[in-house]
Design an enzyme around this catalytic site. Structure first.
Site, PDB file in Angstrom:
ATOM      1  N   GLN A   1      39.768  34.095  79.428  1.00 17.96           N
ATOM      2  CA  GLN A   1      40.842  35.032  79.807  1.00 17.96           C
ATOM      3  C   GLN A   1      41.321  34.806  81.237  1.00 17.96           C
ATOM      4  O   GLN A   1      41.614  35.766  81.957  1.00 17.96           O
ATOM      5  CB  GLN A   1      40.372  36.481  79.636  1.00 17.96           C
ATOM      6  CG  GLN A   1      40.241  36.904  78.169  1.00 17.96           C
ATOM      7  CD  GLN A   1      40.244  38.409  77.983  1.00 17.96           C
ATOM      8  OE1 GLN A   1      39.737  39.146  78.827  1.00 17.96           O
ATOM      9  NE2 GLN A   1      40.812  38.881  76.878  1.00 17.96           N
TER      10      GLN A   1
ATOM     11  N   ARG B   1      51.304  52.379  69.722  1.00 16.58           N
ATOM     12  CA  ARG B   1      50.071  51.922  69.055  1.00 16.58           C
ATOM     13  C   ARG B   1      48.917  51.987  70.046  1.00 16.58           C
ATOM     14  O   ARG B   1      49.121  51.977  71.267  1.00 16.58           O
ATOM     15  CB  ARG B   1      50.208  50.471  68.592  1.00 16.58           C
ATOM     16  CG  ARG B   1      51.015  50.300  67.352  1.00 16.58           C
ATOM     17  CD  ARG B   1      50.744  48.967  66.662  1.00 16.58           C
ATOM     18  NE  ARG B   1      51.129  47.796  67.409  1.00 16.58           N
ATOM     19  CZ  ARG B   1      50.287  46.811  67.746  1.00 16.58           C
ATOM     20  NH1 ARG B   1      49.010  46.864  67.406  1.00 16.58           N
ATOM     21  NH2 ARG B   1      50.740  45.766  68.415  1.00 16.58           N
TER      22      ARG B   1
ATOM     23  N   ASP C   1      44.074  34.425  74.353  1.00 11.09           N
ATOM     24  CA  ASP C   1      42.821  33.899  74.885  1.00 11.09           C
ATOM     25  C   ASP C   1      42.609  32.426  74.541  1.00 11.09           C
ATOM     26  O   ASP C   1      42.898  31.984  73.427  1.00 11.09           O
ATOM     27  CB  ASP C   1      41.630  34.687  74.314  1.00 11.09           C
ATOM     28  CG  ASP C   1      41.623  36.145  74.754  1.00 11.09           C
ATOM     29  OD1 ASP C   1      42.460  36.523  75.599  1.00 11.09           O
ATOM     30  OD2 ASP C   1      40.763  36.904  74.256  1.00 11.09           O
TER      31      ASP C   1
ATOM     32  N   TYR D   1      44.743  36.479  81.306  1.00  7.89           N
ATOM     33  CA  TYR D   1      44.681  37.947  81.201  1.00  7.89           C
ATOM     34  C   TYR D   1      44.037  38.565  82.445  1.00  7.89           C
ATOM     35  O   TYR D   1      44.555  39.535  83.011  1.00  7.89           O
ATOM     36  CB  TYR D   1      43.883  38.287  79.940  1.00  7.89           C
ATOM     37  CG  TYR D   1      43.777  39.756  79.617  1.00  7.89           C
ATOM     38  CD1 TYR D   1      44.802  40.412  78.938  1.00  7.89           C
ATOM     39  CD2 TYR D   1      42.651  40.489  79.955  1.00  7.89           C
ATOM     40  CE1 TYR D   1      44.698  41.759  78.609  1.00  7.89           C
ATOM     41  CE2 TYR D   1      42.535  41.830  79.636  1.00  7.89           C
ATOM     42  CZ  TYR D   1      43.559  42.464  78.961  1.00  7.89           C
ATOM     43  OH  TYR D   1      43.450  43.797  78.639  1.00  7.89           O
TER      44      TYR D   1
ATOM     45  N   ILE E   1      37.897  49.064  74.064  1.00  4.36           N
ATOM     46  CA  ILE E   1      38.360  50.239  73.327  1.00  4.36           C
ATOM     47  C   ILE E   1      38.702  49.794  71.900  1.00  4.36           C
ATOM     48  O   ILE E   1      39.265  48.709  71.702  1.00  4.36           O
ATOM     49  CB  ILE E   1      39.630  50.834  74.006  1.00  4.36           C
ATOM     50  CG1 ILE E   1      39.420  51.014  75.527  1.00  4.36           C
ATOM     51  CG2 ILE E   1      40.047  52.140  73.340  1.00  4.36           C
ATOM     52  CD1 ILE E   1      38.360  51.985  75.958  1.00  4.36           C
TER      53      ILE E   1
ATOM     54  N   ALA F   1      51.880  48.524  78.188  1.00  9.91           N
ATOM     55  CA  ALA F   1      52.096  47.390  77.272  1.00  9.91           C
ATOM     56  C   ALA F   1      51.349  46.163  77.775  1.00  9.91           C
ATOM     57  O   ALA F   1      51.419  45.827  78.964  1.00  9.91           O
ATOM     58  CB  ALA F   1      53.590  47.085  77.151  1.00  9.91           C
TER      59      ALA F   1
END
Ligand SMILES: NC(=O)c1ccc[n+]([C@@H]2O[C@H](COP(=O)([O-])OP(=O)(O)OC[C@H]3O[C@@H](n4cnc5c(N)ncnc54)[C@H](OP(=O)(O)O)[C@@H]3O)[C@@H](O)[C@H]2O)c1
Length: 240
Positions: free
Chosen positions: A144, A12, A88, A147, A180, A83
């Protein structure tokens, strides 16, 4: 014999574009996914690329999955550790589970993907590794902490592996995409997305194919001197 490329999260989004680009360049591609069978089956039907299911956050599953890929297709010579997930929340609301899930997938998952393949690359004296990091690992981002920590950590992995693999003709590089247009970004509320686009000088989200082109450049046989680098692909939103 075409080289075997493993793309984690390759069914994906950005990963799917990378899988297709590498197949078009002549690689034999194995694309992995976590659990979205429907998307994986549709991807295989569309592209003919084999998909494999395992959780990159689990070392033993990664090792077993990679062994299956190598039994089916041959030794993995190109790794694209793509991956990744987001969970968040502003730091004061972030739960230990949100922290751990992202660390396990985006950071430990990169270790789990590369570590079982690394000895074979060293023996064969060839390897190409690309880790998909993020603009937010370079600059940080509200909500984040988890992340951004993983994506900055991914840059540390790549730079260290570049040192360790150089003599064995193994390169490790990172790409830091900006925003993106994949499911990950489309899941953000529309208002927030509009405010993100307003911060991108190019005036639009990036396309997954634009990241895929950078990957195929980095993994080429004749890219052996490009090692330990980070390519930013963010529409001029942020310069390191
Ligand atoms: N989109 C962006 O704007 C952006 C920007 C910067 C960096 N990135 C990074 O680019 C990478 C790809 O992002 P994307 O937007 O293409 O994501 P996406 O559309 O959400 O796709 C994620 C892919 O990763 C797989 N995956 C997730 N967790 C996994 C796990 N634990 N084990 C195995 N596979 C797992 C998913 O499998 P299933 O299909 O089974 O769920 C899917 O194939 C991520 O590392 C992300 O952090 C994205």
């Amino acid at each position: 014999m075409s080289r075997v490329a493993l793309v984690t999260g390759g069914s994906r989004g950005i990963g799917a574009a990378i899988s297709k680009e590498l197949k078009a360049k002549g690689y034999t591609v194995a694309a992995t996914y976590a659990g979205n069978e429907e998307a994986a089956n549709a991807f295989t039907a569309e592209t003919g690329i084999k998909t494999y299911k395992w959780n990159v956050a689990d070392y033993d599953s990664s090792k077993a999955g990679i062994a299956q890929v190598e039994a089916d297709l041959g030794p993995v010579e190109v790794i694209v550790a793509n991956a990744g997930i987001t969970r968040d929340a502003p730091f004061h609301k972030m739960t230990p589970d949100q922290w751990k899930e992202v660390i396990d997938t985006n950071l430990t998952g990169v270790f789990n993907t590369i570590h079982p393949i690394w000895p074979g690359m060293r023996e064969r004296k060839f390897g190409r590794i690309v880790v998909i990091s993020s603009i937010n690992g370079q600059k940080g981002q509200f909500a984040q902490v988890n992340y951004a920590a993983t994506k900055a950590g991914d840059l540390g992995i790549v730079k260290s592996l570049a040192h360790e693999g150089a003599r064995a003709n193994i390169t490790a590089n990172a790409i830091c995409p900006g925003y993106i247009g994949t499911d990950m970004v489309m899941a953000v509320p529309e208002k927030v997305r509009e405010s993100i686009i307003a911060q991108i000088p190019t005036g639009r989200l990036g396309e997954p194919e634009e990241i895929a082109r950078a990957v195929s450049f980095l993994v080429a046989d004749d890219a052996g001197f490009i090692n330990g680098s980070t390519i930013s692909a963010n529409g001029a939103q942020f310069f390191v």
